[in-house]
Design a protein around this motif. Structure first.
Motif, mmCIF file in Angstrom:
data_model
loop_
_atom_site.group_PDB
_atom_site.id
_atom_site.type_symbol
_atom_site.label_atom_id
_atom_site.label_comp_id
_atom_site.label_asym_id
_atom_site.label_seq_id
_atom_site.Cartn_x
_atom_site.Cartn_y
_atom_site.Cartn_z
ATOM 1 N N LYS A 5 0.822 -1.210 0.000
ATOM 2 C CA LYS A 5 0.000 0.000 0.000
ATOM 3 C C LYS A 5 0.859 1.264 0.000
ATOM 4 O O LYS A 5 0.510 2.258 -0.634
ATOM 5 C CB LYS A 5 -0.919 -0.011 1.224
ATOM 6 C CG LYS A 5 -1.880 1.154 1.274
ATOM 7 C CD LYS A 5 -2.841 1.007 2.437
ATOM 8 C CE LYS A 5 -3.820 2.161 2.472
ATOM 9 N NZ LYS A 5 -4.827 1.983 3.514
ATOM 10 N N PHE A 6 1.981 1.254 0.712
ATOM 11 C CA PHE A 6 2.874 2.404 0.802
ATOM 12 C C PHE A 6 4.296 2.001 0.418
ATOM 13 O O PHE A 6 4.737 0.893 0.721
ATOM 14 C CB PHE A 6 2.913 2.971 2.223
ATOM 15 C CG PHE A 6 1.624 3.587 2.665
ATOM 16 C CD1 PHE A 6 1.248 4.849 2.222
ATOM 17 C CD2 PHE A 6 0.782 2.922 3.533
ATOM 18 C CE1 PHE A 6 0.063 5.425 2.636
ATOM 19 C CE2 PHE A 6 -0.402 3.492 3.956
ATOM 20 C CZ PHE A 6 -0.763 4.752 3.503
ATOM 21 N N LEU A 7 5.010 2.923 -0.224
ATOM 22 C CA LEU A 7 6.420 2.752 -0.547
ATOM 23 C C LEU A 7 7.156 4.018 -0.139
ATOM 24 O O LEU A 7 6.601 5.120 -0.223
ATOM 25 C CB LEU A 7 6.616 2.554 -2.054
ATOM 26 C CG LEU A 7 5.957 1.341 -2.693
ATOM 27 C CD1 LEU A 7 6.009 1.455 -4.212
ATOM 28 C CD2 LEU A 7 6.646 0.073 -2.236
ATOM 29 N N LEU A 8 8.417 3.875 0.282
ATOM 30 C CA LEU A 8 9.260 5.033 0.546
ATOM 31 C C LEU A 8 9.920 5.456 -0.754
ATOM 32 O O LEU A 8 10.326 4.622 -1.554
ATOM 33 C CB LEU A 8 10.349 4.703 1.567
ATOM 34 C CG LEU A 8 9.903 4.517 3.004
ATOM 35 C CD1 LEU A 8 11.102 4.132 3.863
ATOM 36 C CD2 LEU A 8 9.270 5.785 3.534
ATOM 37 N N GLY A 9 10.026 6.763 -0.961
ATOM 38 C CA GLY A 9 10.702 7.297 -2.133
ATOM 39 C C GLY A 9 11.863 8.166 -1.699
ATOM 40 O O GLY A 9 11.752 8.933 -0.757
ATOM 41 N N ASP A 10 12.977 8.053 -2.399
ATOM 42 C CA ASP A 10 14.172 8.810 -2.056
ATOM 43 C C ASP A 10 14.803 9.322 -3.336
ATOM 44 O O ASP A 10 14.764 8.653 -4.366
ATOM 45 C CB ASP A 10 15.146 7.902 -1.303
ATOM 46 C CG ASP A 10 16.338 8.644 -0.762
ATOM 47 O OD1 ASP A 10 16.240 9.853 -0.525
ATOM 48 O OD2 ASP A 10 17.381 8.006 -0.576
ATOM 49 N N ASN A 11 15.365 10.512 -3.275
ATOM 50 C CA ASN A 11 16.029 11.092 -4.427
ATOM 51 C C ASN A 11 17.098 12.043 -3.905
ATOM 52 O O ASN A 11 16.797 12.952 -3.141
ATOM 53 C CB ASN A 11 15.024 11.842 -5.297
ATOM 54 C CG ASN A 11 15.625 12.315 -6.581
ATOM 55 O OD1 ASN A 11 16.688 12.926 -6.606
ATOM 56 N ND2 ASN A 11 14.935 12.051 -7.675
ATOM 57 N N THR A 23 0.011 3.517 -3.239
ATOM 58 C CA THR A 23 -0.172 2.805 -4.501
ATOM 59 C C THR A 23 -1.616 2.401 -4.788
ATOM 60 O O THR A 23 -1.891 1.872 -5.858
ATOM 61 C CB THR A 23 0.706 1.541 -4.524
ATOM 62 O OG1 THR A 23 0.297 0.658 -3.489
ATOM 63 C CG2 THR A 23 2.178 1.890 -4.362
ATOM 64 N N GLU A 24 -2.515 2.623 -3.854
ATOM 65 C CA GLU A 24 -3.918 2.276 -4.057
ATOM 66 C C GLU A 24 -4.728 3.541 -4.330
ATOM 67 O O GLU A 24 -4.258 4.648 -4.071
ATOM 68 C CB GLU A 24 -4.467 1.562 -2.810
ATOM 69 C CG GLU A 24 -3.759 0.253 -2.523
ATOM 70 C CD GLU A 24 -4.221 -0.404 -1.237
ATOM 71 O OE1 GLU A 24 -5.072 0.165 -0.520
ATOM 72 O OE2 GLU A 24 -3.725 -1.504 -0.932
ATOM 73 N N PHE A 25 -5.950 3.380 -4.823
ATOM 74 C CA PHE A 25 -6.783 4.547 -5.097
ATOM 75 C C PHE A 25 -7.137 5.257 -3.805
ATOM 76 O O PHE A 25 -7.519 4.599 -2.848
ATOM 77 C CB PHE A 25 -8.077 4.134 -5.823
ATOM 78 C CG PHE A 25 -8.919 5.320 -6.196
ATOM 79 C CD1 PHE A 25 -8.650 6.030 -7.343
ATOM 80 C CD2 PHE A 25 -9.952 5.736 -5.371
ATOM 81 C CE1 PHE A 25 -9.408 7.137 -7.689
ATOM 82 C CE2 PHE A 25 -10.717 6.843 -5.704
ATOM 83 C CZ PHE A 25 -10.443 7.539 -6.866
ATOM 84 N N PRO A 26 -6.983 6.525 -3.749
ATOM 85 C CA PRO A 26 -6.421 7.415 -4.750
ATOM 86 C C PRO A 26 -4.891 7.444 -4.639
ATOM 87 O O PRO A 26 -4.338 7.687 -3.571
ATOM 88 C CB PRO A 26 -7.028 8.767 -4.385
ATOM 89 C CG PRO A 26 -7.238 8.709 -2.907
ATOM 90 C CD PRO A 26 -7.536 7.261 -2.602
#
Length: 76
Positions: A5-11, A23-26
């Motif tokens: 349902k959730f992912l961590l994002g890094d940049n 990742t699920e609606f919405p």
């Protein structure tokens, strides 16, 4: 593929930001530093009403997910 349902994002270009991807609606990406949300959906009038009732809960769940993940990293 079954996504969580959730992912961590890094940049590294945004080294002070903390991104959580729902990742699920919405579907959305939230920056937990300033609670800015980028929606990955197009909404119509009916969806807008549902979205407004879910936003606060989704932001809280995103923050809880991040806190839980950070605790798990500390345990390792």
């Amino acid at each position: 593929m079954n996504l969580p349902k959730f992912l961590l994002g890094d940049n590294t270009d945004c080294k002070d930001d903390i991104f959580v991807i729902h990742t699920e609606f919405p579907r959305f990406i939230i920056n937990l530093v300033d609670d800015e949300i980028e929606w990955l959906e197009d909404f119509d009038g009916e969806d807008q009403e549902e979205l407004e009732t879910q936003v606060a809960v989704l932001i809280e769940q995103s923050s809880e997910f991040y806190d839980r993940e950070m605790e798990r990293y500390k345990e390792e």
